[in-house]
Design an enzyme around this catalytic site. Sequence first.
Site, PDB file in Angstrom:
ATOM      1  N   HIS A   1       9.831  -2.721  -0.991  1.00 24.97           N
ATOM      2  CA  HIS A   1       9.058  -2.312  -2.034  1.00 24.97           C
ATOM      3  C   HIS A   1       9.273  -1.443  -2.514  1.00 24.97           C
ATOM      4  O   HIS A   1      10.386  -0.410  -2.474  1.00 24.97           O
ATOM      5  CB  HIS A   1       8.370  -1.113  -0.625  1.00 24.97           C
ATOM      6  CG  HIS A   1       7.793  -2.259   0.837  1.00 24.97           C
ATOM      7  ND1 HIS A   1       6.588  -3.330   0.382  1.00 24.97           N
ATOM      8  CD2 HIS A   1       7.970  -2.654   2.147  1.00 24.97           C
ATOM      9  CE1 HIS A   1       5.981  -3.825   1.253  1.00 24.97           C
ATOM     10  NE2 HIS A   1       6.797  -3.597   2.449  1.00 24.97           N
TER      11      HIS A   1
ATOM     12  N   PRO B   1      10.045   4.545  -8.184  1.00 24.14           N
ATOM     13  CA  PRO B   1      10.599   3.609  -8.355  1.00 24.14           C
ATOM     14  C   PRO B   1      12.044   3.567  -8.234  1.00 24.14           C
ATOM     15  O   PRO B   1      12.779   4.640  -8.746  1.00 24.14           O
ATOM     16  CB  PRO B   1       9.998   3.402  -9.834  1.00 24.14           C
ATOM     17  CG  PRO B   1       8.618   4.313 -10.103  1.00 24.14           C
ATOM     18  CD  PRO B   1       8.912   5.524  -9.243  1.00 24.14           C
ATOM     19  N   SER B   2      12.611   1.977  -8.067  1.00 27.15           N
ATOM     20  CA  SER B   2      13.639   2.534  -8.126  1.00 27.15           C
ATOM     21  C   SER B   2      14.845   3.118  -7.155  1.00 27.15           C
ATOM     22  O   SER B   2      16.184   3.093  -7.007  1.00 27.15           O
ATOM     23  CB  SER B   2      14.536   2.520  -9.256  1.00 27.15           C
ATOM     24  OG  SER B   2      13.788   0.895  -9.979  1.00 27.15           O
ATOM     25  N   ARG B   3      14.274   3.072  -6.275  1.00 26.58           N
ATOM     26  CA  ARG B   3      14.690   4.077  -4.800  1.00 26.58           C
ATOM     27  C   ARG B   3      15.335   5.847  -5.304  1.00 26.58           C
ATOM     28  O   ARG B   3      15.917   6.317  -5.238  1.00 26.58           O
ATOM     29  CB  ARG B   3      15.129   3.307  -4.847  1.00 26.58           C
ATOM     30  CG  ARG B   3      15.584   2.271  -3.666  1.00 26.58           C
ATOM     31  CD  ARG B   3      14.585   2.764  -2.323  1.00 26.58           C
ATOM     32  NE  ARG B   3      14.183   2.055  -1.823  1.00 26.58           N
ATOM     33  CZ  ARG B   3      13.344   0.668  -1.768  1.00 26.58           C
ATOM     34  NH1 ARG B   3      12.332   1.161  -2.901  1.00 26.58           N
ATOM     35  NH2 ARG B   3      12.844   0.052  -0.571  1.00 26.58           N
ATOM     36  N   LEU B   4      14.474   6.257  -6.614  1.00 28.29           N
ATOM     37  CA  LEU B   4      15.127   7.679  -7.018  1.00 28.29           C
ATOM     38  C   LEU B   4      14.091   8.524  -7.300  1.00 28.29           C
ATOM     39  O   LEU B   4      13.435   9.001  -8.150  1.00 28.29           O
ATOM     40  CB  LEU B   4      15.280   7.163  -8.963  1.00 28.29           C
ATOM     41  CG  LEU B   4      16.538   6.203  -9.581  1.00 28.29           C
ATOM     42  CD1 LEU B   4      16.407   5.497 -11.284  1.00 28.29           C
ATOM     43  CD2 LEU B   4      18.265   6.187  -8.832  1.00 28.29           C
TER      44      LEU B   4
END
Length: 248
Positions: free
Chosen positions: A16, A219-222
Site C-alpha cells: 500500500h 509515498p514510497s515509505r518516505l
Amino acid sequence: MDLEIDPEHLKVLPHHQYITTSGLSPSTVSPSPIDQFRTWFKDAVEGDKVHEPEAMSLSTSTPEGIPSARMVLFKELDHRGFVFFTNYTSRKSKEILANPHAALVFYWREVHRSVRVVGRVEKISQEESAEYFHSRPVGSQLGAWASKQSSVVAEGEVHERLKKLEQKFGQDVPLPEFWGGWRVVPKFVIILFLSTSLEASLMTMIYLSSEVEFWIGKPSRLHDRVRYLRVAGSTDDNPEWKVERLSP
C-alpha cells in the site's frame, strides 16, 4: 487484501502507498507534544473518519525485560500525560508496579497518522479514578467488580459473580479499591544501578529521556517523523522539549 497462503506460510502481497497532503516538520509542529497531540486527536475525532481514535496499544515489561502489549482506551490528557483505566491486579498493572515505564501507540489508519509515547507511569488520585468510574454506565461499573482481570476463570463464573453484584449494589456501585487510572508521563528519568564486589563498589547512572513521536504516512515509505525529547532538568509543570526530524 490479497494473501498467499500455504500450509507453511502466510504472506501479505499488496504494497500500500500512503497519500497525504499534509506534511510534518519541527518548524510546523507545536513546541509542546501535549498541545500537538491535542490538535491531532481533535482532528481525528471531528474529521469523522477514524472509527475509534481513543484506541491505543499499551506496552509494558517485566523487570527482566519481557514485554507484553494490549489494546486499551485512552481516556484523558492533562499537562502531565496520558490517562487510561484498568484493574490494578491485572497483568499490565503488575508489570507497571514492578517496572513503571510504558509505551503507547495510537494508529489512525484512516488518516495515515500515528503517535508514539514513551514515559514513566504513575497512579492517578483516587478522587480522579472515582470521578471517572461513576461516569461509566452502571453495567460497566459492575463489570469492573465482577472481573478478576487476567486471572484464569471457569466458564460462566464471571456472569454468576455479576448477578450477585447486581443484587448487592443495585444502581449504587462504589469504586473498587483494586481499580483506577494510570498516567503515562513523558519525563526525564535517572536510573541508578549499584553493583558491589570484594574489590570495589560501582554505581552506574542511566539517563532515559522520554519521548513523543508524530508520524504521517508518505509515498514510497518516505514518511514524515517528528520526535520530542524531554530536556533534562525541566519540570513536569513546565517541561521543555527538544524537537527533531527523524529519518523514515
